[in-house]
Write an enzyme that holds these catalytic residues in place. Sequence first.
Site, short mmCIF file in Angstrom:
data_model
loop_
_atom_site.label_atom_id
_atom_site.label_comp_id
_atom_site.label_asym_id
_atom_site.label_seq_id
_atom_site.Cartn_x
_atom_site.Cartn_y
_atom_site.Cartn_z
N SER A 12 0.83 -1.21 0.00
CA SER A 12 0.00 0.00 0.00
C SER A 12 0.86 1.26 0.00
CB SER A 12 -0.93 0.01 1.22
OG SER A 12 -1.82 -1.09 1.17
N THR A 70 1.33 -10.28 -11.27
CA THR A 70 0.52 -11.11 -12.15
C THR A 70 1.15 -11.15 -13.54
OG1 THR A 70 -1.42 -10.36 -10.93
CG2 THR A 70 -1.82 -11.48 -13.00
N ARG A 95 -31.86 -29.15 -2.97
CA ARG A 95 -31.56 -29.83 -1.71
C ARG A 95 -32.82 -30.00 -0.87
NH1 ARG A 95 -28.20 -33.33 0.99
NH2 ARG A 95 -27.76 -32.63 3.12
N GLY A 122 -23.95 -25.97 2.99
CA GLY A 122 -23.63 -26.77 4.17
C GLY A 122 -22.28 -27.44 4.04
N GLY A 123 -22.19 -28.68 4.49
CA GLY A 123 -20.92 -29.41 4.44
C GLY A 123 -20.38 -29.53 3.03
N GLU A 179 -4.87 -4.29 -5.93
CA GLU A 179 -5.09 -2.94 -6.45
C GLU A 179 -5.66 -2.00 -5.39
OE1 GLU A 179 -6.12 -2.06 -10.37
OE2 GLU A 179 -5.80 -4.08 -11.11
N SER A 239 -9.21 -2.93 0.93
CA SER A 239 -10.45 -2.26 1.31
C SER A 239 -10.17 -1.06 2.21
CB SER A 239 -11.38 -3.24 2.03
OG SER A 239 -11.89 -4.20 1.12
#
Length: 383
Positions: A132, A158, A268, A339-340, A363, A366
Amino acid sequence: MDFQLSENHQMLRRMVREFVQAEVVPKAAQWDREERFPKEIIPKLGELGLLGIVISDEYDGAGMDYLSYAIAVEEIAAGDGSLALTVASHNGLCTGHINLAGNAEQKRKYLPQLATGKKLGAWGLTEPGSGSDAAGLRTRAVRDGDDWVINGSKTFITQAGVGEVAVVLAATEPERKQKGITAFILEKGMPGFSTGRHIEKLGMRSSDTAELVFENVRVPDSQRLGEYNCGFLDTLQILDRGRISIGALALGLGRAAHEAAVRYAKERKQFGSSIADFQAIQWMIADSATELEAARLLVWRAATVQDKGQNSTTESAMAKLFASEAAMRACDRAIQIHGGYGYTREYPVERMWRDAKLCQIGEGTSEIQRLVISRRILTQFGA
């Protein structure tokens, strides 16, 4: 105020979505498991104009606008966050910097190859000791006659391993901090310029990330990009535009996770009923849908401001901040709804969660976005 996309933007979205469904979705999980950069898909991206989206057709680019850029990145991210990061960073950073600050000769030399995907680009700002705090970079460029000699290193870059062209920021007058930074265009194969270690990551695993190392790299002044000591000023513009694409990337990941959660909730069965009938599930779905729609409007607004040629610093920071955090919440809810199973690699939502996390960091974190936004607002209201 019209919130509808133009026919051209809708056509672009359909085209990219169909490409992603056919070429990316079936392979994304495998690329992630293998942590392998999918170099075989790069020529296809180039043919579609997705590696030079906002580059003029004078340089073999697609000649589209930033709203098109945001739409394309969202659609790619909905299939694979890693590939979307490749597209976003290639377009917005290396290619974007040359397009912004390059002279006519530099643009003719590099942009056609980058815009068509014949070469990939990397962009070197972050260092082991400066993230930063960009002004704290240690890479030095020292004038030696008509040349510059560059020493130092970059990390978390990158396309560092697969890129053939790199824009590198170096301190030319370190005592001036931000006002003493200059950009240079380097090419793989230059003596002393090498790729360091490959970096293993939590997410975005099939996006190439590595270090760049400079050991007495000698480059002529013709490789200087932009004005002397103006590299950081240009970087601020690059980051404004880049934050739009990272917001769009986050949006695509969040949308994909949300849609996967909705499908799973309807399929589900628990306690004799689809879990989509349970209010707790419905509320999570409603929250994600609302937040992602708000994120999309922020991203599109920032892109539209940029397309008008106006300063988008505040809008881009807001879009990136809100979209990245909304995406993380959507991915988290998607795992909870699964869930699992959501915690396993059997379903894609865990990969989406891992990929989305980067959007809160890359970039500008937050926290940095909040500083950018607050400072702009406080300045507007005066002392």
